[in-house]
Write a protein that holds these residues in place. Structure first.
Motif, PDB file in Angstrom:
ATOM      1  N   TRP A  15       6.676  12.285  -2.614  1.00 34.66           N
ATOM      2  CA  TRP A  15       5.790  11.374  -1.867  1.00 34.66           C
ATOM      3  C   TRP A  15       4.638  12.183  -1.280  1.00 34.66           C
ATOM      4  CZ3 TRP A  15       8.983   7.350   1.365  1.00 34.66           C
ATOM      5  CH2 TRP A  15       9.886   6.717   0.517  1.00 34.66           C
ATOM      6  N   GLU A  31       0.833  -1.214   0.000  1.00 34.63           N
ATOM      7  CA  GLU A  31       0.000   0.000   0.000  1.00 34.63           C
ATOM      8  C   GLU A  31       0.865   1.261   0.000  1.00 34.63           C
ATOM      9  OE1 GLU A  31      -2.771  -0.528   3.222  1.00 34.63           O
ATOM     10  OE2 GLU A  31      -3.680  -2.187   2.118  1.00 34.63           O
ATOM     11  N   ILE A  32       2.013   1.200   0.685  1.00 32.68           N
ATOM     12  CA  ILE A  32       2.923   2.353   0.670  1.00 32.68           C
ATOM     13  C   ILE A  32       3.438   2.568  -0.749  1.00 32.68           C
ATOM     14  CG2 ILE A  32       5.056   3.315   1.608  1.00 32.68           C
ATOM     15  CD1 ILE A  32       4.667   1.482   4.028  1.00 32.68           C
ATOM     16  N   TRP A  33       3.871   1.493  -1.398  1.00 34.13           N
ATOM     17  CA  TRP A  33       4.383   1.624  -2.774  1.00 34.13           C
ATOM     18  C   TRP A  33       3.301   2.150  -3.703  1.00 34.13           C
ATOM     19  CZ3 TRP A  33       6.914  -3.899  -2.894  1.00 34.13           C
ATOM     20  CH2 TRP A  33       8.050  -3.886  -2.067  1.00 34.13           C
ATOM     21  N   GLU A  34       2.083   1.705  -3.452  1.00 30.04           N
ATOM     22  CA  GLU A  34       0.963   2.128  -4.296  1.00 30.04           C
ATOM     23  C   GLU A  34       0.812   3.643  -4.251  1.00 30.04           C
ATOM     24  OE1 GLU A  34      -2.592   0.228  -3.067  1.00 30.04           O
ATOM     25  OE2 GLU A  34      -3.574   0.473  -4.992  1.00 30.04           O
ATOM     26  N   GLN A  35       1.010   4.231  -3.059  1.00 36.32           N
ATOM     27  CA  GLN A  35       0.915   5.675  -2.937  1.00 36.32           C
ATOM     28  C   GLN A  35       2.060   6.377  -3.652  1.00 36.32           C
ATOM     29  OE1 GLN A  35      -1.585   7.402  -1.821  1.00 36.32           O
ATOM     30  NE2 GLN A  35      -2.626   5.472  -1.425  1.00 36.32           N
ATOM     31  N   ILE A  36       3.228   5.736  -3.696  1.00 31.97           N
ATOM     32  CA  ILE A  36       4.401   6.394  -4.270  1.00 31.97           C
ATOM     33  C   ILE A  36       4.416   6.270  -5.793  1.00 31.97           C
ATOM     34  CG2 ILE A  36       6.921   6.338  -4.363  1.00 31.97           C
ATOM     35  CD1 ILE A  36       6.727   5.346  -1.387  1.00 31.97           C
ATOM     36  N   LEU A  40       3.566   4.828   6.013  1.00 28.11           N
ATOM     37  CA  LEU A  40       4.894   4.362   6.406  1.00 28.11           C
ATOM     38  C   LEU A  40       5.068   4.417   7.920  1.00 28.11           C
ATOM     39  CD1 LEU A  40       7.819   3.522   5.592  1.00 28.11           C
ATOM     40  CD2 LEU A  40       8.366   5.939   5.501  1.00 28.11           C
ATOM     41  N   ARG A  88       1.587  -2.111  -7.249  1.00 30.46           N
ATOM     42  CA  ARG A  88       1.880  -2.865  -6.040  1.00 30.46           C
ATOM     43  C   ARG A  88       2.944  -3.939  -6.235  1.00 30.46           C
ATOM     44  NH1 ARG A  88      -2.453  -2.753  -2.449  1.00 30.46           N
ATOM     45  NH2 ARG A  88      -2.271  -4.943  -1.997  1.00 30.46           N
ATOM     46  N   LYS A 148      -0.237  10.694   2.363  1.00 30.55           N
ATOM     47  CA  LYS A 148      -0.772   9.357   2.640  1.00 30.55           C
ATOM     48  C   LYS A 148       0.372   8.351   2.753  1.00 30.55           C
ATOM     49  CE  LYS A 148      -4.438   6.458   2.576  1.00 30.55           C
ATOM     50  NZ  LYS A 148      -5.019   5.886   1.359  1.00 30.55           N
ATOM     51  N   ALA A 149       1.332   8.469   1.829  1.00 30.90           N
ATOM     52  CA  ALA A 149       2.463   7.539   1.842  1.00 30.90           C
ATOM     53  C   ALA A 149       3.216   7.637   3.158  1.00 30.90           C
ATOM     54  CB  ALA A 149       3.396   7.843   0.670  1.00 30.90           C
ATOM     55  N   TRP A 150       3.456   8.896   3.591  1.00 31.74           N
ATOM     56  CA  TRP A 150       4.198   9.086   4.840  1.00 31.74           C
ATOM     57  C   TRP A 150       3.429   8.527   6.022  1.00 31.74           C
ATOM     58  CZ3 TRP A 150       9.117   9.727   5.021  1.00 31.74           C
ATOM     59  CH2 TRP A 150       9.777  10.396   3.992  1.00 31.74           C
TER      60      TRP A 150
END
Lengths: 170, 410
Positions: free
Chosen positions: B179, B155-160, B187, B164, B182-184
């Motif tokens: 970034w 999910e983190i990668w998806e935001q970046i 994380l 996936r 949401k990603a932060w």
């Protein structure tokens, strides 16, 4: 960037010249890697010599791969990346040969890991390794009758009209 | 009488038994226990493996040949499909190789962001490998729990980057965008929630009697043999050799971080498991350090190298400025004046040293591109590791060396 340990590199060059003399065809530094081009007859001896040497200790074969320069006098090459883990020094060794005499001494007697890498090189380029225990195709099907990574096999269908190189700036 | 003879036969000693008949057993190409498409034709003496012949190449896709025709940025999606359990490591490895060829400097902030991505990828990869060792020894529970955490990394990668599994994360010189919040926040939540989960997983397996019996002294290999076979990564470190590219040739500012390289002693399945387990803790440690460093930085905006010729200019500039439009167009068409030369760039991927050897004769695509895939090189040591072992041990050994079919066959 890899750090060049100048002392070790100088010592490597000196020892190789002393031991193999004329068979070392060229030496240079490409960016961060010392490169030696050598005659193919001595390649197995050279790898053994670098492996056995008490100070140099090039005892790790990082990778081995083939290359094809169709316009060159000796079109087929094998490139070795060696690593002396103790001195943290990497070197690249190249050797070239012709299509008529496409046999190169195998490195399997020095590095067990060279087995599959040489099979892969044979599979793609048809380079034969003398002394290899089991030289047959590894990634492609056994019934394949050509060596696909040679430059004469284009990647795209040559008969297609709509994909001319000039349209893509190549 | 016959019963007496049977009692005296030591089942582990093939030579001693008078009557023995070898059976050929086909394991794979597609079998749930091989975790990938590769075949082992095993010669069995009862339950014991006498020898095995490996067949690989079932998903060979000729990446090296394809790469000779593609523009540099178009090779990025190919690297996703090498080790698909930790695609970002391959992606960033490829970006670093191209940057090395072009001589492109990457800003400090981007390097730290990359470190976070790479360590997350390492956790994701080791997570799968270790929980699968659990499955192969009969403990499915850990696997079902740990896969939820892998989802959180995805999910983190998806935001970046928007995807996936096959991420194609990052671009030459950095990332395509900064970034987002949401990603932060994902994380930070992950960093808070994951350690207790991992602790729980360790409590499940690390001192479990059944797990120890199934893994200790199983599939061991000596340091000399491992080096000779070209082992790298956790499999080599489990034998006691402390070789790690992050230390031997630091890239992406790894020299700024304080972490430990765990090593094993006997090189058996249990050591490999423990080395991976400790590496996950170390990865978490590195990510925390990176977050602290990034928080301390005044710069919160840089996500890309400042070089219009090699890095995509921002869209506002493309629409308003002639030069940027030209650069944009040239890059999208793949027109890149790469210098003539040869480079070898390596990084510590989840399975060991992932290397990219690029020979460039100038122009848009490499003349020759070779991937040093750690799996391909160390999988040839597998027969040596399982000879004389039980079949069930051979299966556990296979999952513990973490052979990924995509990387094996390229």
């Amino acid at each position: 960037m890899f750090i060049i340990n100048q002392e070790i590199v100088d010592l490597t060059s000196e020892k190789l010249r002393k031991r193999f003399g004329e068979a070392i065809l060229a030496e240079e530094v490409q960016m961060d890697m010392p490169v030696y081009t050598v005659k193919k007859e001595i390649i197995a001896d050279l790898l053994r010599f670098l492996y056995d040497d008490e100070t140099l200790k090039y005892r790790f074969l990082t990778t081995l791969c083939g290359i094809h320069y169709p316009d060159s006098k000796e079109p087929f090459g094998v490139i070795y990346h060696l690593h002396s883990l103790e001195n943290n020094q990497r070197i690249r060794i190249k050797t070239f040969t012709t299509l008529e005499d496409i046999t190169i001494p195998s490195a399997t007697s020095v590095f067990a890991g060279a087995n599959w890498m040489e099979r892969e090189t044979y599979d793609f380029y048809g380079i034969l390794f003398s002394g290899h225990p089991n030289l047959k195709r590894i990634l492609n099907v056994d019934s394949m009758d050509y060596f696909p990574m040679r430059k004469e096999y284009p990647l795209e269908d040559g008969t297609r009209e709509d994909k001319k190189d000039e349209f893509f700036g190549r | 009488m016959e019963e007496d003879i049977r009692k005296n036969i030591d089942p582990t000693d093939v030579a001693k038994s008078e009557v023995h008949e070898f059976v050929t057993l086909n394991v794979g190409p597609t079998h749930p226990a091989t975790h990938g498409v590769f075949q082992n034709v095993m010669t069995m003496d009862g339950e014991y493996v006498v020898d095995t012949t490996q067949t690989i190449g079932y998903i060979h896709r000729a990446f090296e040949k394809i790469a000779e025709r593609r523009a540099y940025y178009q090779i990025l999606p190919l690297t996703d499909r090498l080790n698909y359990c930790s695609a970002p490591l391959n992606n960033i490895g490829w970006q670093m190789a191209v940057e090395k060829l072009l001589g492109l400097e990457v800003p400090k902030r981007v390097q730290y962001l990359r470190v976070i991505i790479m360590e997350l990828a390492r956790i994701a990869d080791h997570n799968v490998c270790n929980s699968v060792i659990g499955v192969d020894t009969g403990a499915l529970t850990g696997f079902t729990y740990m896969f939820q955490d892998r989802e959180k990394i995805y999910e983190i990668w998806e935001q970046i980057c928007g995807s996936r599994l096959t991420t194609s994360i990052g671009r030459r010189g950095g990332f395509e965008r900064n970034w987002n919040e949401k990603a932060w926040s994902l994380l930070r939540t992950f960093m808070k929630e994951y350690p207790p989960r991992l602790k729980e997983f360790e409590a499940l397996l690390c001192r479990n009697r059944i797990f120890l019996d199934r893994t200790v002294d199983v599939g061991a290999i000596s340091a000399e043999k491992a080096l000779n076979y070209g082992f790298t990564g956790p499999n080599l470190r489990a034998t006691g050799v402390d070789y790690d590219v992050r230390i031997a040739a630091p890239y992406c500012s790894y020299e700024d971080f304080d972490f430990i390289i765990p090593v094993g002693t006997s090189g058996d399945t249990h050591d490999r498991f423990m080395v991976r387990q400790e590496e996950m803790w170390q990865s978490m440690n590195i990510i925390n350090q990176a977050i602290t460093k990034l928080d301390a930085m005044d710069d919160k905006e840089t996500f890309n190298a400042d070089n219009d010729a090699f890095v995509m200019p921002p869209k506002e500039k493309v629409y308003n400025d002639m030069e940027s439009l030209i650069y944009h167009f040239k890059q999208v068409m793949g027109e890149l004046d790469a210098p003539v030369g040869e480079i070898y760039s390596a990084l510590e991927a989840a399975n060991g040293e992932l290397g990219f050897y690029i020979v460039s004769d100038g122009g848009r695509s490499p003349y020759r591109c070779h991937f040093r895939r750690p799996c391909f090189i160390y999988y040839q040591g597998y027969p040596d590791m399982i000879k004389g072992n039980l079949l069930s041990d051979a299966i556990v050994t296979l999952s513990s060396i973490n052979v990924i079919a995509g990387e094996l066959d390229a």
